[in-house]
Design a protein around this motif. Structure first.
Motif, mmCIF file in Angstrom:
data_model
loop_
_atom_site.group_PDB
_atom_site.id
_atom_site.type_symbol
_atom_site.label_atom_id
_atom_site.label_comp_id
_atom_site.label_asym_id
_atom_site.label_seq_id
_atom_site.Cartn_x
_atom_site.Cartn_y
_atom_site.Cartn_z
ATOM 1 N N LEU A 22 0.828 -1.203 0.000
ATOM 2 C CA LEU A 22 0.000 0.000 0.000
ATOM 3 C C LEU A 22 0.867 1.261 0.000
ATOM 4 O O LEU A 22 1.970 1.274 0.556
ATOM 5 N N THR A 23 0.361 2.325 -0.621
ATOM 6 C CA THR A 23 1.059 3.600 -0.662
ATOM 7 C C THR A 23 0.148 4.710 -0.159
ATOM 8 O O THR A 23 -0.993 4.838 -0.604
ATOM 9 N N MET A 66 -10.202 13.809 -3.744
ATOM 10 C CA MET A 66 -10.754 12.464 -3.714
ATOM 11 C C MET A 66 -9.691 11.453 -3.302
ATOM 12 O O MET A 66 -9.940 10.558 -2.482
ATOM 13 N N ALA A 67 -8.490 11.603 -3.869
ATOM 14 C CA ALA A 67 -7.395 10.702 -3.509
ATOM 15 C C ALA A 67 -7.053 10.833 -2.027
ATOM 16 O O ALA A 67 -6.791 9.843 -1.340
ATOM 17 N N CYS A 68 -7.068 12.061 -1.518
ATOM 18 C CA CYS A 68 -6.777 12.298 -0.099
ATOM 19 C C CYS A 68 -7.849 11.681 0.786
ATOM 20 O O CYS A 68 -7.552 11.129 1.853
ATOM 21 N N ALA A 69 -9.114 11.758 0.354
ATOM 22 C CA ALA A 69 -10.211 11.195 1.139
ATOM 23 C C ALA A 69 -10.078 9.679 1.238
ATOM 24 O O ALA A 69 -10.256 9.088 2.317
ATOM 25 N N VAL A 70 -9.758 9.045 0.109
ATOM 26 C CA VAL A 70 -9.578 7.585 0.103
ATOM 27 C C VAL A 70 -8.379 7.202 0.963
ATOM 28 O O VAL A 70 -8.430 6.251 1.756
ATOM 29 N N ARG A 71 -7.299 7.951 0.813
ATOM 30 C CA ARG A 71 -6.086 7.704 1.603
ATOM 31 C C ARG A 71 -6.368 7.794 3.097
ATOM 32 O O ARG A 71 -6.006 6.901 3.875
ATOM 33 N N ASP A 72 -7.043 8.853 3.510
ATOM 34 C CA ASP A 72 -7.300 9.067 4.933
ATOM 35 C C ASP A 72 -8.266 8.027 5.492
ATOM 36 O O ASP A 72 -8.147 7.619 6.652
ATOM 37 N N ALA A 73 -9.216 7.602 4.677
ATOM 38 C CA ALA A 73 -10.147 6.560 5.119
ATOM 39 C C ALA A 73 -9.412 5.239 5.335
ATOM 40 O O ALA A 73 -9.664 4.516 6.307
ATOM 41 N N MET A 74 -8.477 4.927 4.438
ATOM 42 C CA MET A 74 -7.699 3.703 4.586
ATOM 43 C C MET A 74 -6.803 3.766 5.819
ATOM 44 O O MET A 74 -6.650 2.778 6.551
ATOM 45 N N ILE A 75 -6.231 4.936 6.081
ATOM 46 C CA ILE A 75 -5.415 5.096 7.288
ATOM 47 C C ILE A 75 -6.261 4.825 8.530
ATOM 48 O O ILE A 75 -5.841 4.118 9.446
ATOM 49 N N PHE A 132 -8.993 3.036 8.775
ATOM 50 C CA PHE A 132 -9.336 1.610 8.841
ATOM 51 C C PHE A 132 -8.168 0.788 9.381
ATOM 52 O O PHE A 132 -8.334 -0.059 10.256
ATOM 53 N N MET A 133 -6.978 1.044 8.858
ATOM 54 C CA MET A 133 -5.820 0.273 9.289
ATOM 55 C C MET A 133 -5.442 0.579 10.735
ATOM 56 O O MET A 133 -5.007 -0.304 11.477
ATOM 57 N N ALA A 134 -5.613 1.820 11.154
ATOM 58 C CA ALA A 134 -5.322 2.184 12.547
ATOM 59 C C ALA A 134 -6.293 1.489 13.495
ATOM 60 O O ALA A 134 -5.900 0.979 14.545
ATOM 61 N N ALA A 135 -7.570 1.466 13.116
ATOM 62 C CA ALA A 135 -8.571 0.784 13.942
ATOM 63 C C ALA A 135 -8.287 -0.710 13.999
ATOM 64 O O ALA A 135 -8.428 -1.351 15.057
ATOM 65 N N SER A 136 -7.876 -1.293 12.880
ATOM 66 C CA SER A 136 -7.557 -2.726 12.836
ATOM 67 C C SER A 136 -6.367 -3.043 13.735
ATOM 68 O O SER A 136 -6.346 -4.057 14.421
ATOM 69 N N ALA A 137 -5.360 -2.147 13.724
ATOM 70 C CA ALA A 137 -4.175 -2.356 14.549
ATOM 71 C C ALA A 137 -4.535 -2.348 16.035
ATOM 72 O O ALA A 137 -4.051 -3.175 16.809
ATOM 73 N N GLN A 138 -5.409 -1.415 16.439
ATOM 74 C CA GLN A 138 -5.804 -1.369 17.847
ATOM 75 C C GLN A 138 -6.657 -2.570 18.214
ATOM 76 O O GLN A 138 -6.467 -3.170 19.284
ATOM 77 N N ALA A 139 -7.577 -2.955 17.341
ATOM 78 C CA ALA A 139 -8.427 -4.104 17.622
ATOM 79 C C ALA A 139 -7.594 -5.377 17.752
ATOM 80 O O ALA A 139 -7.834 -6.211 18.636
ATOM 81 N N GLU A 140 -6.609 -5.516 16.892
ATOM 82 C CA GLU A 140 -5.732 -6.691 16.943
ATOM 83 C C GLU A 140 -4.937 -6.707 18.241
ATOM 84 O O GLU A 140 -4.781 -7.752 18.878
ATOM 85 N N ALA A 141 -4.429 -5.537 18.645
ATOM 86 C CA ALA A 141 -3.649 -5.451 19.881
ATOM 87 C C ALA A 141 -4.504 -5.802 21.095
ATOM 88 O O ALA A 141 -4.055 -6.511 22.001
ATOM 89 N N GLU A 142 -5.743 -5.314 21.107
ATOM 90 C CA GLU A 142 -6.629 -5.598 22.236
ATOM 91 C C GLU A 142 -7.015 -7.076 22.274
ATOM 92 O O GLU A 142 -7.066 -7.684 23.349
ATOM 93 N N ALA A 143 -7.284 -7.664 21.103
ATOM 94 C CA ALA A 143 -7.627 -9.088 21.046
ATOM 95 C C ALA A 143 -6.438 -9.932 21.489
ATOM 96 O O ALA A 143 -6.600 -10.933 22.204
ATOM 97 N N SER A 144 -5.245 -9.525 21.088
ATOM 98 C CA SER A 144 -4.037 -10.253 21.468
ATOM 99 C C SER A 144 -3.831 -10.215 22.980
ATOM 100 O O SER A 144 -3.506 -11.216 23.610
ATOM 101 N N LYS A 145 -4.060 -9.043 23.580
ATOM 102 C CA LYS A 145 -3.889 -8.894 25.020
ATOM 103 C C LYS A 145 -4.872 -9.766 25.789
ATOM 104 O O LYS A 145 -4.509 -10.435 26.759
ATOM 105 N N GLU A 146 -6.116 -9.778 25.343
ATOM 106 C CA GLU A 146 -7.125 -10.595 26.009
ATOM 107 C C GLU A 146 -6.826 -12.080 25.859
ATOM 108 O O GLU A 146 -7.000 -12.859 26.804
#
Length: 210
Positions: A101-102, A111-120, A122-136
């Motif tokens: 990913l770039t 439009m490109a900035c909106a898509v970029r920021d939305a992906m950021i 999503f990935m940030a939320a996924s990283a936190q969810a993964e960390a919390e699931a791992s801790k539990e």
């Protein structure tokens, strides 16, 4: 314009060498490599890490930052999005080894900035969810082991924690099991088990203190 690889590992099982080798195999070449070894992404913000601080000092407009995945920058939604907003503001290009990913901080197209920021986001939320699931899952595995010290631990996982995170990230991005198996070297059967019961796959790592 420089290309910088930033790598972070928090456990003895994870290796910086693997992150660099994986990036080079994907075709990346670097002017600088910054490494924070044995540093938690959950409890320590990027700017608080020794090499993380250097990263903020070094990056300029037009530079490229390479990371294995955005969770190397942090494991908290607010932290990752704040860091990425700053890098995008500076005009830095951030590229991930996984999925290739770039995130282009030099783009001015709304439009490109909106898509970029939305992906950021999503990935940030996924990283936190993964960390919390791992801790539990780790807590559950430790509690189980303490409650039954003589219990059979089950078969030792055939994957490392780094491989587990890689598989979870790729599944989250919609990659097929076959493609993940080819990219990670893990069998399809193992990937199916991780996909179908991620909590148990994580708990198995915890039971074996992996």
């Amino acid at each position: 314009m420089a290309t910088i690889l930033y790598a972070r590992v928090s456990t003895t099982e994870q290796t910086v060498a693997h992150q660099r080798t994986q990036a080079e195999a994907a075709g990346f070449r670097f002017d600088h490599v910054l490494i924070d070894d044995g540093v938690s992404g959950v409890s320590t913000r990027l700017v608080e890490r020794p090499e993380g601080r250097r990263l903020f000092d070094m990056l300029r407009s037009g530079d490229t930052l390479v990371v294995r995945w955005l969770n190397r920058l942090g494991r908290n939604y607010e932290d990752i999005t704040a860091v990425m907003r700053e890098f995008m503001r500076r005009g830095v290009i951030v590229r991930t080894v996984i999925q290739g990913l770039t995130f282009d901080g030099a783009s001015k197209d709304p439009m490109a900035c909106a898509v970029r920021d939305a992906m950021i986001g999503f990935m940030a939320a996924s990283a936190q969810a993964e960390a919390e699931a791992s801790k539990e899952a780790q807590k559950a595995g430790i509690a189980h082991a303490k409650a039954r010290e003589d219990a059979y631990l089950g078969r030792k996982p055939s994957y490392s924690r780094e491989q587990f995170e890689d598989v979870v990230n790729r599944l989250g991005m919609g990659e097929t099991v076959q493609a993940i198996a080819k990219a990670t070297g893990i069998t399809r059967q193992t990937i199916y088990r991780i996909r179908d019961n991620q909590a148990e796959a994580e708990a198995a790592l915890a039971r074996w203190a992996a």
